[in-house]
Design a protein around this motif. Sequence first.
Motif, PDB file in Angstrom:
ATOM      1  N   LEU A 155     -48.072 -43.123  26.596  1.00  0.00           N
ATOM      2  CA  LEU A 155     -47.576 -44.409  27.149  1.00  0.00           C
ATOM      3  C   LEU A 155     -48.898 -45.239  28.021  1.00  0.00           C
ATOM      4  CD1 LEU A 155     -45.895 -47.045  27.225  1.00  0.00           C
ATOM      5  CD2 LEU A 155     -44.809 -46.063  29.015  1.00  0.00           C
ATOM      6  N   CYS A 164     -45.382 -51.443  20.810  1.00  0.00           N
ATOM      7  CA  CYS A 164     -44.164 -51.305  19.806  1.00  0.00           C
ATOM      8  C   CYS A 164     -44.563 -50.009  18.891  1.00  0.00           C
ATOM      9  CB  CYS A 164     -43.972 -52.610  19.205  1.00  0.00           C
ATOM     10  SG  CYS A 164     -43.597 -54.083  20.015  1.00  0.00           S
ATOM     11  N   TRP A 166     -45.736 -47.197  19.718  1.00  0.00           N
ATOM     12  CA  TRP A 166     -45.550 -46.261  20.856  1.00  0.00           C
ATOM     13  C   TRP A 166     -43.792 -45.977  20.708  1.00  0.00           C
ATOM     14  CZ3 TRP A 166     -42.340 -46.771  25.214  1.00  0.00           C
ATOM     15  CH2 TRP A 166     -42.148 -45.626  25.820  1.00  0.00           C
ATOM     16  N   TYR A 167     -43.298 -47.032  20.819  1.00  0.00           N
ATOM     17  CA  TYR A 167     -41.901 -47.027  21.168  1.00  0.00           C
ATOM     18  C   TYR A 167     -41.251 -46.484  19.644  1.00  0.00           C
ATOM     19  CZ  TYR A 167     -37.062 -48.603  20.922  1.00  0.00           C
ATOM     20  OH  TYR A 167     -35.608 -48.671  20.822  1.00  0.00           O
ATOM     21  N   SER A 171     -39.097 -43.035  19.855  1.00  0.00           N
ATOM     22  CA  SER A 171     -37.599 -43.121  19.894  1.00  0.00           C
ATOM     23  C   SER A 171     -37.041 -42.507  19.025  1.00  0.00           C
ATOM     24  CB  SER A 171     -37.388 -44.756  19.506  1.00  0.00           C
ATOM     25  OG  SER A 171     -37.865 -45.042  18.375  1.00  0.00           O
ATOM     26  N   ALA A 176     -33.634 -43.928  23.999  1.00  0.00           N
ATOM     27  CA  ALA A 176     -34.024 -45.236  24.466  1.00  0.00           C
ATOM     28  C   ALA A 176     -33.883 -45.049  25.912  1.00  0.00           C
ATOM     29  CB  ALA A 176     -33.477 -46.526  23.919  1.00  0.00           C
ATOM     30  N   LEU A 179     -36.772 -43.447  27.678  1.00  0.00           N
ATOM     31  CA  LEU A 179     -38.087 -44.263  27.802  1.00  0.00           C
ATOM     32  C   LEU A 179     -37.902 -45.367  28.616  1.00  0.00           C
ATOM     33  CD1 LEU A 179     -38.509 -44.055  23.869  1.00  0.00           C
ATOM     34  CD2 LEU A 179     -39.659 -42.552  25.682  1.00  0.00           C
ATOM     35  N   THR A 180     -36.737 -46.192  29.036  1.00  0.00           N
ATOM     36  CA  THR A 180     -36.902 -47.132  29.805  1.00  0.00           C
ATOM     37  C   THR A 180     -37.519 -47.162  30.874  1.00  0.00           C
ATOM     38  OG1 THR A 180     -34.895 -47.673  28.583  1.00  0.00           O
ATOM     39  CG2 THR A 180     -35.228 -48.881  30.590  1.00  0.00           C
ATOM     40  N   PHE A 183     -41.127 -47.237  30.588  1.00  0.00           N
ATOM     41  CA  PHE A 183     -41.989 -48.427  30.052  1.00  0.00           C
ATOM     42  C   PHE A 183     -41.890 -49.395  31.239  1.00  0.00           C
ATOM     43  CE2 PHE A 183     -40.788 -52.718  28.564  1.00  0.00           C
ATOM     44  CZ  PHE A 183     -41.740 -52.998  27.839  1.00  0.00           C
ATOM     45  N   LEU A 206     -34.004 -51.252  25.354  1.00  0.00           N
ATOM     46  CA  LEU A 206     -35.434 -51.563  25.202  1.00  0.00           C
ATOM     47  C   LEU A 206     -35.520 -51.765  23.790  1.00  0.00           C
ATOM     48  CD1 LEU A 206     -37.870 -50.636  26.724  1.00  0.00           C
ATOM     49  CD2 LEU A 206     -37.815 -48.387  25.884  1.00  0.00           C
ATOM     50  N   TYR A 207     -34.883 -51.858  22.724  1.00  0.00           N
ATOM     51  CA  TYR A 207     -35.304 -52.166  21.262  1.00  0.00           C
ATOM     52  C   TYR A 207     -35.246 -53.783  21.523  1.00  0.00           C
ATOM     53  CZ  TYR A 207     -30.220 -53.353  20.665  1.00  0.00           C
ATOM     54  OH  TYR A 207     -28.992 -53.954  20.483  1.00  0.00           O
ATOM     55  N   MET A 210     -38.474 -54.768  22.924  1.00  0.00           N
ATOM     56  CA  MET A 210     -39.660 -54.705  21.886  1.00  0.00           C
ATOM     57  C   MET A 210     -39.784 -55.727  20.989  1.00  0.00           C
ATOM     58  SD  MET A 210     -41.249 -51.977  22.700  1.00  0.00           S
ATOM     59  CE  MET A 210     -40.983 -50.724  24.162  1.00  0.00           C
TER      60      MET A 210
END
Length: 241
Positions: A155, A164, A166-167, A171, A176, A179-180, A183, A206-207, A210
């Motif tokens: 990241l 995006c 990266w996510y 994911s 998620a 990762l939050t 991020f 997170l989605y 994104m």
Amino acid sequence: MIPSSHALVSLKPARQAAIQAINMVESSRERGARLPAMPYVRTFLRVLTGSGRLNATVARQIPGLNWVPKNRHSNLKQVEEALEIMIATGGEACPLPLTPDVQAELFPEVMHTRTDRRLHRAKISTTRQLRREAREVDQQWRLRRNLLAQAELDLNFQSPETVCTWYTRWSDELDAGELTSAFWSWQTRFASLKELEWLRLSGEPLYVVMYEIPFIVRETPEHIRAAERWLVPNKLKHHRG
């Protein structure tokens, strides 16, 4: 010295007779006396019933035997031979046609010892299983932490234009929720993403965040996007360092 397991004090006559038979046969053997065939069962029956031979009447006096006349599966001679082996081994062996009921009546300490051993083995097995599971959980946790560390490192080399991707990549490997935090810490570096703050405050997943980023990137002036690209470390320099 007579072992405690061979003590002559017993609440049950059959139990006491078995112990006496063992002691008497062993004493005779030590003296060099001539022993009859199947000395243990003969002595046991004589002490218990007064008769050195097994018949239907005598068989009924042996607790746990539950002998039934005209038994089709075994005869009294086979019972006698099995009793000889059981008594000679101090209850360790329980050959057919005898059952554990006879063993429990004549040698209860063997049954208790076996139960204790079985419980001890089960305890050891359970302990080993718990330790193995704990090691597996610890290993999985470490692998998970290492994976998350890789995602966080990756990241650091992303800009709003590439985050995006990266996510999408990470994911599939991590939740998620994992990762939050990384991020939102990364997001504070970029002025163009400041308007995402309201999504963080509202607790959006997170989605959803994104989904908004490509629209923000398209509306961001080129000179700002170019400046933000310079905020991303050079990967080649990073690896050389």
